[in-house]
Design an enzyme around this catalytic site. Structure first.
Site, PDB file in Angstrom:
ATOM      1  N   ASP A  36       0.802  -1.222   0.000  1.00 30.42           N
ATOM      2  CA  ASP A  36       0.000   0.000   0.000  1.00 30.42           C
ATOM      3  C   ASP A  36       0.834   1.271   0.000  1.00 30.42           C
ATOM      4  OD1 ASP A  36      -2.451  -1.002   0.072  1.00 30.42           O
ATOM      5  OD2 ASP A  36      -2.784  -0.803   2.219  1.00 30.42           O
ATOM      6  N   LYS A  58      -2.288   4.635  -3.609  1.00 35.65           N
ATOM      7  CA  LYS A  58      -2.601   5.868  -4.322  1.00 35.65           C
ATOM      8  C   LYS A  58      -1.447   6.284  -5.214  1.00 35.65           C
ATOM      9  CE  LYS A  58      -4.699   8.022  -0.468  1.00 35.65           C
ATOM     10  NZ  LYS A  58      -4.978   9.127   0.344  1.00 35.65           N
ATOM     11  N   MET A 173      -7.581   9.469   9.496  1.00 36.73           N
ATOM     12  CA  MET A 173      -8.239   9.973   8.279  1.00 36.73           C
ATOM     13  C   MET A 173      -9.180  11.139   8.588  1.00 36.73           C
ATOM     14  SD  MET A 173      -9.121   6.309   6.490  1.00 36.73           S
ATOM     15  CE  MET A 173      -9.734   5.543   7.974  1.00 36.73           C
TER      16      MET A 173
HETATM   17  N1  SAH Z   1      -3.997   0.467   9.081  1.00 39.06           N
HETATM   18  C1  SAH Z   1      -3.413   1.762   9.307  1.00 39.06           C
HETATM   19  C2  SAH Z   1      -4.417   2.880   9.104  1.00 39.06           C
HETATM   20  C3  SAH Z   1      -4.863   3.007   7.683  1.00 39.06           C
HETATM   21  S1  SAH Z   1      -6.000   4.326   7.468  1.00 39.06           S
HETATM   22  C4  SAH Z   1      -2.848   1.801  10.720  1.00 39.06           C
HETATM   23  O1  SAH Z   1      -3.071   0.904  11.514  1.00 39.06           O
HETATM   24  O2  SAH Z   1      -2.110   2.726  11.016  1.00 39.06           O
HETATM   25  C5  SAH Z   1      -4.943   5.620   6.934  1.00 39.06           C
HETATM   26  C6  SAH Z   1      -4.761   6.654   8.014  1.00 39.06           C
HETATM   27  O3  SAH Z   1      -3.814   6.206   8.961  1.00 39.06           O
HETATM   28  C7  SAH Z   1      -4.214   7.968   7.540  1.00 39.06           C
HETATM   29  O4  SAH Z   1      -5.220   8.784   7.003  1.00 39.06           O
HETATM   30  C8  SAH Z   1      -3.672   8.543   8.815  1.00 39.06           C
HETATM   31  O5  SAH Z   1      -4.695   9.052   9.619  1.00 39.06           O
HETATM   32  C9  SAH Z   1      -3.124   7.311   9.478  1.00 39.06           C
HETATM   33  N2  SAH Z   1      -1.681   7.104   9.238  1.00 39.06           N
HETATM   34  C10 SAH Z   1      -1.110   6.054   8.663  1.00 39.06           C
HETATM   35  N3  SAH Z   1       0.243   6.175   8.679  1.00 39.06           N
HETATM   36  C11 SAH Z   1       0.495   7.345   9.287  1.00 39.06           C
HETATM   37  C12 SAH Z   1       1.673   8.041   9.633  1.00 39.06           C
HETATM   38  N4  SAH Z   1       2.886   7.572   9.351  1.00 39.06           N
HETATM   39  N5  SAH Z   1       1.561   9.213  10.283  1.00 39.06           N
HETATM   40  C13 SAH Z   1       0.363   9.716  10.607  1.00 39.06           C
HETATM   41  N6  SAH Z   1      -0.783   9.115  10.293  1.00 39.06           N
HETATM   42  C14 SAH Z   1      -0.732   7.937   9.649  1.00 39.06           C
END
Ligand code: SAH
Length: 510
Positions: A36, A58, A173
């Protein structure tokens, strides 16, 4: 054909070190990796070079591959009998549609396993210095999505319960709905002064943390231009950041460096820089290759016992020498009685790794130091073996011969210029996003110059040049470039220490 298996692996939030050991082992056995946008692509290095790597995230603001297509891909690869790794950012079961993928696999009879990962909210809190729970402040924590579900509008949430029934809140998000989120929470009973932290690109050197209150945060974010991906942490615990922040206080935090050493030696250097919070990009401008003709080295190695001293001046030289020792079916016993001279601590360590202790490591880690100490010891009539590099200076040979030694100096290895690196380096330099290029030898600079010629001057922009020692600096200056920083002691450790000093000092001036 037997059906394969799908491993839903949490890649963690970004810092590659936050992948689990189980995830890493599983990646190492993958036939296919489907990854991803938020899974750090550096983790792909843990998969076999032959594994197929498919990106389904994306592309520049556009949407990801539709979920149905990702699902179909998982199914196709599993049905082909392959070990499929589905690498997802953070934890696969937290807001990443991992649950949907697992249900799909189960419905299609595809066996799967789930390997959890460090979810972004937890990691962001840790790296921003925010304990998500603290006995004095809160006893509960909720993870929420700030994204509108097609059939469930965010505004229809039970805001009153969220606002008053829970302690710390983490929104994923939620950036585009930040105003709505903070307004609703205030409207339903959370004090407007509740501290809020927005952490963007958590755990990566580009991490950015903004702190405000429920009342101010939407405006603060708009003003600072902070964009997704970011998590929003709401609650009294945010106050602890002031005393507990550590990551963005690291000396090299937020800096980005290009390392030009050969790949085999870049890893240690890169790790030292990363430990200080820096981002590193390794694009070697030199590669190590065996000499075209190995016979002179082999001839010398075969009669190693006839020499009084063996001088080794680089870790590459050490490895080349021991490789030929083994290739000639000799071993350490043939070195008994030969004085071992190492030019510096790194070379000495490389020799020690082969089970031998150098007799001499000069105070000054350079050819000059070797010459001085050997001359002081007296070399007239001595036979000295010095496996050298093609482009090395002849100082050691000249001075020792002048003093009456017999010096045999076969070529041990040569450095060549790797192909196909220009484009990547050009892109990095012209984007102006490199803080500095680190040169660990004259040839790493010479080769960079050979790649770009005069264009290097215009390309350099605000990227500084750092050098490992006086000779490398001299080479850089000779071509009309400035050396912003030079290591005191000619070693990678000293270079890292100098870099830390350099930025600490500059920070002091700000
Ligand atoms: N499965 C992922 C979440 C996916 S949804 C998890 O457990 O982290 C995607 C959202 O995750 C983004 O919109 C943001 O809010 C958050 N996110 C993922 N990686 C991030 C990062 N390195 N820093 C800040 N927010 C992050």
């Amino acid at each position: 054909m037997a059906i394969g298996k799908v491993y839903l692996i949490g890649a963690g939030p970004g810092d590659p070190g936050l992948l689990t050991l189980k995830g890493r082992d599983c990646l190492a056995r993958a036939d296919v990796v489907i990854y991803d946008y938020l899974a750090n692509p550096l983790l792909l290095d843990y998969a076999p070079a032959t594994a197929e790597k498919l990106y389904v995230g994306k592309v520049r603001g556009n949407h990801s591959l539709p979920q149905e297509e990702t699902n179909a891909l998982l199914l196709e690869k599993a049905r082909a009998g392959l070990q499929v790794v589905r690498l997802k950012g953070g934890d696969p079961y937290i807001f990443g549609r991992g649950g949907e993928e697992a249900v799909f696999l189960r419905e299609h009879g595809v066996p799967f396993e789930v390997i959890p990962g460090v979810t972004a909210g937890f990691a962001a809190a840790a790296y921003a210095g925010i304990p998500l729970t603290h006995r004095d402040v809160t006893a509960s924590l909720a993870l929420l999505t700030g994204h509108d579900h097609p059939e469930r509008k965010l505004s229809s949430l039970d805001w009153e319960k969220l606002a008053t029934g829970l302690g710390t809140l983490i929104f994923y998000m939620g950036m585009s709905n930040l105003k709505l989120i903070s307004d609703e929470l205030i409207k339903h009973g959370r004090p407007a002064a509740t501290p809020v932290a927005v952490v963007q690109w958590a755990t990566l050197p580009r991490q950015q943390t903004l702190v405000g209150t429920l009342k101010t945060i939407a405006e603060d974010v708009a003003r600072a231009g902070v964009e997704p991906p970011a998590v929003i942490i709401i609650g009294e615990v945010v106050k602890y950041r002031e005393e507990l922040r550590w990551y963005d206080n690291l000396s090299l935090f937020g800096k980005r460096f290009l390392i030009t050493r050969p790949r085999a030696q870049a890893a240690g250097f890169a790790r030292l820089l990363q430990e200080q919070g820096a981002e590193t990009i390794c694009i070697p401008t030199i590669e190590i290759a065996p000499p075209e003709d190995l016979r002179p080295l082999d001839a010398a190695v075969q009669r190693i016992g006839d020499f009084d001293s063996l001088i080794l001046t680089s870790t590459n030289g050490v490895e080349a020498f021991f490789a030929r020792l083994a290739a000639n079916r000799l071993d350490l016993r043939n070195l008994a009685g030969v004085q071992l001279v190492a030019v510096g601590p790194k070379t000495a360590a490389a020799i020690e790794a082969h089970g031998l202790r150098p007799d001499l490591v000069p105070e000054k880690f350079q050819a000059e130091g070797v010459v001085e100490e050997l001359l002081a010891q007296g070399v007239a009539g001595k036979r000295i073996l010095y496996p050298r590099v093609e482009i090395a200076r002849t100082l050691i040979i000249d001075k020792l011969q002048e003093a009456g030694a017999e010096v045999v100096a076969p070529l041990a290895y040569r450095t060549i210029r790797p192909k196909g690196q220009e484009e990547m380096i050009r892109r990095l330099l012209s984007a102006g996003e490199l803080d500095a290029i680190c040169f660990s030898s004259s040839s790493t600079f010479d080769n960079l110059l050979a790649m770009f010629g005069d264009e290097l001057k215009t390309l350099q922009g605000r990227t500084e040049f750092f050098s490992i020692g006086p000779l490398t600096s001299e080479t850089i200056r000779k071509h009309g470039f400035a050396v912003a920083l030079q290591a005191e002691k000619w070693t990678i450790d000293a270079l890292v220490a100098a870099m830390v000093d350099y930025y600490n000092k500059n920070r002091g001036q700000n």
